[in-house]
Each structure stands twice: as C-alpha cells, then as structure tokens.
Design an enzyme around this catalytic site. Structure first.
Site, PDB file in Angstrom:
ATOM      1  N   TYR A 109      39.800  -0.437 -37.482  1.00  0.00           N
ATOM      2  CA  TYR A 109      40.233  -1.751 -37.014  1.00  0.00           C
ATOM      3  C   TYR A 109      39.246  -2.226 -35.957  1.00  0.00           C
ATOM      4  CZ  TYR A 109      42.665  -5.232 -34.176  1.00  0.00           C
ATOM      5  OH  TYR A 109      42.977  -6.366 -33.481  1.00  0.00           O
ATOM      6  N   GLU A 198      39.621 -10.737 -35.863  1.00  0.00           N
ATOM      7  CA  GLU A 198      40.059  -9.407 -36.276  1.00  0.00           C
ATOM      8  C   GLU A 198      39.493  -9.019 -37.631  1.00  0.00           C
ATOM      9  OE1 GLU A 198      44.390  -8.255 -34.497  1.00  0.00           O
ATOM     10  OE2 GLU A 198      44.378  -9.649 -36.169  1.00  0.00           O
TER      11      GLU A 198
END
Length: 390
Positions: A109, A198
């Site tokens: 991530y 993101e």
C-alpha cells in the site's frame, strides 16, 4: 473532486509511474474490442465507480478468454454495486476498465495525505496491500509506516528509503525502485493539488517491477481553477444532480438524511448550525453554504434545491452578515418564498452587516417567518417546527 481509476492511472502514467495497459469501455462490444487491442490471454474487467471495495461487491473479475470478458462485461455494466463506501443505495456502473493481467509477487500500500495535526504532507506505506487500509490501521497499526515530509526540504532520498525498508524491502535495486515510485506519487500529489493519493495495491511483480495495480486520487475543489485537466475529468453520472446545480450558482450543497433544511453562509457556521440542530434533537437535511458573495438569485436557487428534498419539514436560515449582507439574504428569502410558495415552517436568524434592514425586509413581507434571537433559539424553534410538520 474524485476521478475514476483509469483517469487516475492516466495522470500517474504522465508523471512516469508504472501502470498496466488498459482500455476504457462503455459497452460490452467495446470491452471485447479493448481486450483484443491489449492482446495476451488474461485480462481483468473492472467496474469504474467512485468507491472502494469494488472487488468484494463483484465489480472486479478475472477473464481468461474473450468470451469471459464479454460475460463479465455483461454482468457488471449497468449493475448497482454496494460497497462500504457507497452506502446502501450503491452506485450504478456506466464504465469499465479492461486491463492486462500481471504476475504478482507481493502487494503493498502507498498513500499521500495532509496530516492536519502536523501541517505536513505525510507519506504512508504498508506491507499489507490489497486489503482495506482502514482495517489494517485498526487491527495492526504498526504495519503502516508514516513519514512526514518537511515542506522546506521536500521529498528527500531518506523519505523513500525509510518507506521502502519499512515495508520489508531489502534488495538495493528494489529499494531504489520503490523509492522512485514513492517520490513520483508525492510529486503527483503536489502538482495536481490532490487531497488524497493512494495506490492499493502497489504490486511488485515476479520480475521485480513496481506497478500501480489500483489508483485513487481525490482533488481539492478549491484548486480546480488552476487544474483544468483535472476539472475536465469530472463524471456527471457520479455526482448528485443537486450538487451540480448548486455548483453552477457558487453554492456548496451536500444532501443528508434529516428533515431540517439549512441555508447558511460560511462552511464553519454551516457545520456549527448542523451540530446545534442535532444538539436540540433534530436532524439536518443538508449542508448548504451560500458563500460570501451570493446574489439574490443564488439564494432563491438555494431554497429551490432545499425544497426539492421531500423529507424537508422545516427550514433554518442562519446568516452572520459580513461580506454577505443580511439585506441581500432577506431579499432572496422573500423572493424565494413568494415564487416557490414555501409551505414548510421557515425560521430565520440574522446578525451582522445590515441586520436592521434585513429584518425590516422580512417583517414587511407579510410572510409567516419565525424570527430567532440567536442560534440556540433558532435551533429550538426549527426543531419544534419540524416535529409539528412531521
């Protein structure tokens, strides 16, 4: 403002970040043709909506033949996906992204946000990619590495290395490549005035490459005047018709679930108004900030939007006159009430510039308007009025 995954990836590709080849499709035939153009023998059919959790909702499917691409496209297009971010009403799928497959060795991530507690842009990374990062933050927060970027120094090699080592990378080349990816995401965040950037998951392939397998970019609405390319990416099908209509008049409107309409000037005062309504046992039906430069016509439009919600049983107008003068609001209230034939109780609290003139306009209008002395008094009166209408 939000954009779709394929739009976010286009911006990432422009800045030099690795993304997979993909084709956008709005029909089943376009999906099949897109897969043909990409070539290969494995594809991923992805629903494009402004929400996460698409995979769990059946909006992301693997296809190992063109027949499967067609089958999945038929299944997903037009489907309403309900995820943890859409709410129970879900979102209808109008667009697909047909993407190449890849050999995944590990999922990570990566994210960039503004940490308001420190006033700094903060880079985040985790070895736990491909899952809800909120769940990771709640259950194993130690697995999320955070590095605040000093605005004077900018993104330094130290930041990239700390993130790369923090997610478990050890090979020097991999650390170097991951650091370059983190810097690219940071540069994109600043260059495009993002509020969130993101990648989940950021994957490392079996050949050692880092690729953005998914992408999410949110943008600061206040900066769209200088981000023409981003503004052009807005998808009207993903936006509320009322919110789009409000934007045309310079109004900030967000629909809520309550029954008390709110017309306020200033975002802070609007939030305070909603809070005090709840404090007195009521539920706001909307957030509506008319801003400091609203015209009489804009105020009329604000009323029109509020009244288009059938749940509204009473309306509270709360104005603190500064740049926005109370008499302008009063004129708009009177004009709207007469033109729209407002049938629900209307509570008005005015204070500030030209307040005496504003009250005079309301008093001489022959309208049934409930005057309030202060915000607490206004909240009590509008909650009681709404209960009487329920």
């Amino acid at each position: 403002m939000n954009v779709h995954e394929y739009q976010a990836k286009a911006l990432m590709k422009d800045i030099g970040l690795n993304v997979l080849g993909g084709q956008v499709a709005k029909t089943v035939d376009e999906a099949v043709e897109g897969a043909k153009k990409l070539g290969g023998n494995i594809w991923v059919v992805k629903a494009q909506i402004h929400a996460g959790g698409r995979g769990k909702a059946g909006g992301v499917k693997l296809a190992k033949s063109l027949d499967e691409v067609k089958l999945h496209a038929e299944d997903i297009l037009g489907k309403t996906l309900v995820t943890h971010q859409t709410g129970p009403e879900g979102k209808k799928v109008h667009t697909l992204l047909i993407e190449e497959g890849c050999d995944i060795a590990h999922e990570y991530y990566a994210g960039v946000v503004l940490d308001r507690s420190t006033g700094k842009v903060t880079m985040m990374a985790s070895s736990e990619g491909g899952v809800e990062i909120e769940k990771v933050a709640e259950e194993t927060p130690e697995k999320i590495i955070k590095v605040a970027v000093d605005p004077a120094a900018g993104f330094t090699p130290y930041v990239g290395r700390k993130l790369a080592y923090g997610i478990g990378l050890k090979d020097k080349e991999e650390v170097k490549e991951a650091s370059k990816f983190f810097k690219g995401l940071y540069d994109l965040y600043l260059a495009k005035d993002c509020s969130i950037a993101e990648i989940n998951p950021l994957v490392k392939t079996k050949s050692g490459d880092f690729i953005a397998l998914d992408a999410k970019l949110n943008f600061d609405d206040n900066a769209l005047f200088r981000q023409k390319e981003v503004a052009a990416m807005m998808d009207p099908t993903e936006e509320s018709e009322k919110e789009l209509e409000a934007n045309e008049y310079g109004l900030s409107y967000i629909a809520l679930d309550g029954n008390i309409g709110c017309l306020v000037n200033g975002a802070g005062l609007a939030m305070g108004t909603m809070d005090i309504i709840k404090l007195h046992g009521g539920e706001p039906a909307n957030f509506l900030d008319v801003g400091g430069g609203a015209t009489k016509e804009a105020v009329q439009k604000a009323f029109s939007i509020i009244l288009s919600d059938d749940n509204v049983k009473a309306i509270l107008v709360n104005i603190f006159g500064g740049i926005m003068k109370c008499d302008i609001i009063a004129e708009g209230v009177v004009a709207a009430a007469k033109e729209l034939g407002i049938q629900v109780p209307l509570v008005v609290r005015l204070e500030g510039t030209n307040v005496a003139l504003g009250k005079k306009i309301l008093n001489e209008s022959d309208l049934e308007i409930v005057a309030a002395d202060d915000l607490g008094d206004a909240a009590k009166k509008v909650v009681e009025a709404a209960k009487g209408e329920a």
